[in-house]
Scaffold this motif. Structure first.
Motif, short mmCIF file in Angstrom:
data_model
loop_
_atom_site.label_atom_id
_atom_site.label_comp_id
_atom_site.label_asym_id
_atom_site.label_seq_id
_atom_site.Cartn_x
_atom_site.Cartn_y
_atom_site.Cartn_z
N UNK A 290 0.86 -1.19 0.00
CA UNK A 290 0.00 0.00 0.00
C UNK A 290 0.89 1.23 0.00
N UNK A 291 0.66 2.12 -0.96
CA UNK A 291 1.36 3.40 -1.03
C UNK A 291 0.31 4.50 -1.06
N UNK A 292 0.41 5.47 -0.15
CA UNK A 292 -0.58 6.55 -0.04
C UNK A 292 0.16 7.87 0.08
N UNK A 293 -0.12 8.82 -0.83
CA UNK A 293 0.56 10.12 -0.84
C UNK A 293 -0.48 11.22 -0.98
N UNK A 294 -0.37 12.26 -0.15
CA UNK A 294 -1.25 13.42 -0.22
C UNK A 294 -0.54 14.64 0.34
N UNK A 295 -1.22 15.78 0.28
CA UNK A 295 -0.57 17.01 0.72
C UNK A 295 -1.43 17.90 1.60
N UNK A 326 3.16 5.63 3.80
CA UNK A 326 2.38 6.86 3.73
C UNK A 326 3.34 8.03 3.70
N UNK A 327 3.04 9.03 2.85
CA UNK A 327 3.94 10.18 2.71
C UNK A 327 3.12 11.43 2.45
N UNK A 328 3.49 12.53 3.10
CA UNK A 328 2.88 13.82 2.87
C UNK A 328 3.83 14.64 2.00
N UNK A 329 3.26 15.47 1.12
CA UNK A 329 4.08 16.31 0.25
C UNK A 329 4.41 17.59 1.00
N UNK A 330 5.69 17.79 1.28
CA UNK A 330 6.13 18.92 2.09
C UNK A 330 6.39 18.49 3.52
N UNK A 332 5.97 18.80 7.04
CA UNK A 332 5.04 19.48 7.94
C UNK A 332 4.41 18.45 8.85
N UNK A 333 3.83 18.87 9.96
CA UNK A 333 3.19 17.91 10.87
C UNK A 333 2.13 17.10 10.14
N UNK A 334 2.17 15.78 10.30
CA UNK A 334 1.27 14.91 9.55
C UNK A 334 1.19 13.56 10.23
N UNK A 335 0.09 12.86 9.95
CA UNK A 335 -0.05 11.47 10.40
C UNK A 335 0.70 10.51 9.49
N UNK A 336 1.24 11.01 8.38
CA UNK A 336 2.01 10.16 7.48
C UNK A 336 3.33 9.77 8.14
N UNK A 337 3.89 8.64 7.69
CA UNK A 337 5.13 8.14 8.27
C UNK A 337 6.36 8.84 7.72
N UNK A 338 6.24 9.46 6.54
CA UNK A 338 7.40 10.10 5.91
C UNK A 338 6.90 11.25 5.05
N UNK A 339 7.82 11.91 4.34
CA UNK A 339 7.43 13.03 3.50
C UNK A 339 8.24 13.04 2.22
N UNK A 340 7.67 13.66 1.20
CA UNK A 340 8.36 13.99 -0.05
C UNK A 340 8.33 15.51 -0.18
N UNK A 341 9.34 16.09 -0.78
CA UNK A 341 9.47 17.54 -0.76
C UNK A 341 8.47 18.27 -1.64
#
Length: 413
Positions: A290-295, A326-330, A332-341
């Motif tokens: 499962x891969x989930x990405x949002x911003x 799970x990754x958030x774009x940018x 910032x504080x998030x429930x995602x485990x990691x981030x992408x810039x």
């Protein structure tokens, strides 16, 4: 400001006159003391803190976990190659497509009549892999998504934060699901929209450059074109007002990037993701990747839903514990485990994933794969005085070589 004509200066002054007259130094001092008293004493914690933005509306002190790191593309690619049933959930605006300038309404103008070719190709090839279910989720109406993604076959879509959705075939299931738009939950009462619309119209009349976006299942008040400080104050006041007058209705009031939205309770991207995961377990025998990405704030529901369901799983896929990323774009504080810039890194990750897709590999000849493996590429870091290449570029070269060394897949699972 120096070249502004007299008429515009007068218009701007009159717009702000009421606010200036009502906001005295005494009122500001009272609010400051109240906010100061509300701040709890700082405690030592496992969070990293960093000041972000500037000004009354934009400045905040944000914190995140000490283990909140960039998404490890190598680990994602390794789990992707091992998996036989994959689910990929991608937000649209701000994730696969960059938002437009902050001076335009992001909820309206981030989409274009046609997708950029590189984005369309990556989505098309990932969707064509029979091991994949790729879903694009958005707050936009279904008519808008139909127009923009008309040429993308095999992908699934969720419009209006999951109020409407349509699915393509599931991994391992050859028969197609219903190709038409469906409602996640039937029989919602939308009588609350008249009340919400009346309140929003009152705030629109006294907030210059604000707009109302009336969708099928929700209503949004857009303030990203408004003066930042005044717009944020009006948005917070509107949010409190709507929560009061709509307290007895089955709705939620959400604040996102430049908008306040009222939508039916129980309808969000997290509920949509949970519904799809349940279908995978019921009809496909489960999911391995499962891969989930949002911003946006609306995407936090997806991260929270996946965290709640797979909180105890490891990164090694099995029948009971898929590999979940799970990754958030940018950052910032998030429930995602990691981030992408930024969205460019999201696209680069998708392009790397498609190199390992079953359908894409079968369409490459043995000589093509061998050429990818043997081709020597001079990286920017190998040139004198050149800056270091981004991490994704080095990983992508390694991935191409790995694909060339893997045996050709004879058929679909």
């Amino acid at each position: 400001a120096l070249e502004m004509d007299k008429a515009e200066r007068l218009a701007r002054r009159e717009r702000d006159l009421q606010f200036i007259c009502e906001t005295t130094a005494t009122a500001w001092g009272d609010r400051f003391v109240t906010d100061l008293q509300a701040v709890s004493e700082m405690r030592e914690s496992d969070e990293q803190w960093q000041p972000l933005g500037f000004g009354l509306a934009g400045f905040r002190r944000s914190g995140w976990r000490s283990d909140f790191n960039p998404l490890d593309a190598t680990e994602v690619l390794s789990a992707y190659r091992r998996a036989r049933r994959r689910a990929i959930f991608l937000d649209w605006g701000g994730t696969i497509v960059p938002l437009e300038s902050s001076y335009t309404s992001s909820l309206i103008t981030y989409y274009r009549e046609q997708l950029p070719l590189d984005i369309k190709q990556a989505i098309q090839e990932l969707s064509a892999d029979p091991r994949n279910l790729l879903m694009i989720l958005s707050g936009q109406e279904r008519q808008v998504m139909d127009g923009v993604f008309a040429g993308v076959e095999g992908a699934s879509f969720a419009a209006e934060h999951g109020y409407f959705y349509k699915l393509s075939s599931l991994p391992g299931v050859r028969r197609l699901t219903n190709p038409n738009w469906q409602q996640l939950i039937e029989g919602f009462d939308l009588s609350w929209k008249d009340t919400a619309l009346a309140v929003m119209e009152a705030y629109t009349a006294r907030t210059n450059a604000s707009q109302i976006h009336n969708k099928g299942s929700a209503i949004s008040w857009l303030f990203d074109d408004v003066d930042p400080e005044f717009g944020m104050m009006q948005a917070k006041e509107l949010q409190d007002h709507l929560q009061g007058v709509l307290a007895n209705y089955p709705v939620v009031v959400i604040m996102g990037k430049g908008y306040i939205e009222v939508r039916p309770k129980g309808i969000n991207k997290g509920a949509m993701v949970e519904h799809v995961i349940n279908m995978l377990y019921q009809q496909s025998g489960g999911v391995d990747f499962v891969l989930c990405i949002g911003d946006d704030a609306a995407d936090e529901y997806m991260f929270s839903s996946l965290n709640a369901r797979f909180s105890s799983q490891s990164k090694t896929p099995s029948a009971a514990s898929p590999a979940v990323f799970t990754a958030v774009v940018g950052r910032k504080p998030s429930a995602a485990a990691a981030y992408l810039n930024d969205p460019d890194e999201v696209l680069e990750l998708c392009q790397s994933l498609r190199l390992h897709s079953t359908r894409a590999n079968r369409n490459r000849s043995t000589s093509d794969l061998q050429r990818l493996s043997n081709k020597r590429v001079t990286l920017p870091s190998q040139r004198a005085g050149a800056p270091m290449p981004p991490l994704w570029q080095t990983q992508q070269l390694d991935d191409r070589a790995a694909v060339a060394r893997e045996p050709m897949l004879a058929g679909t699972p």
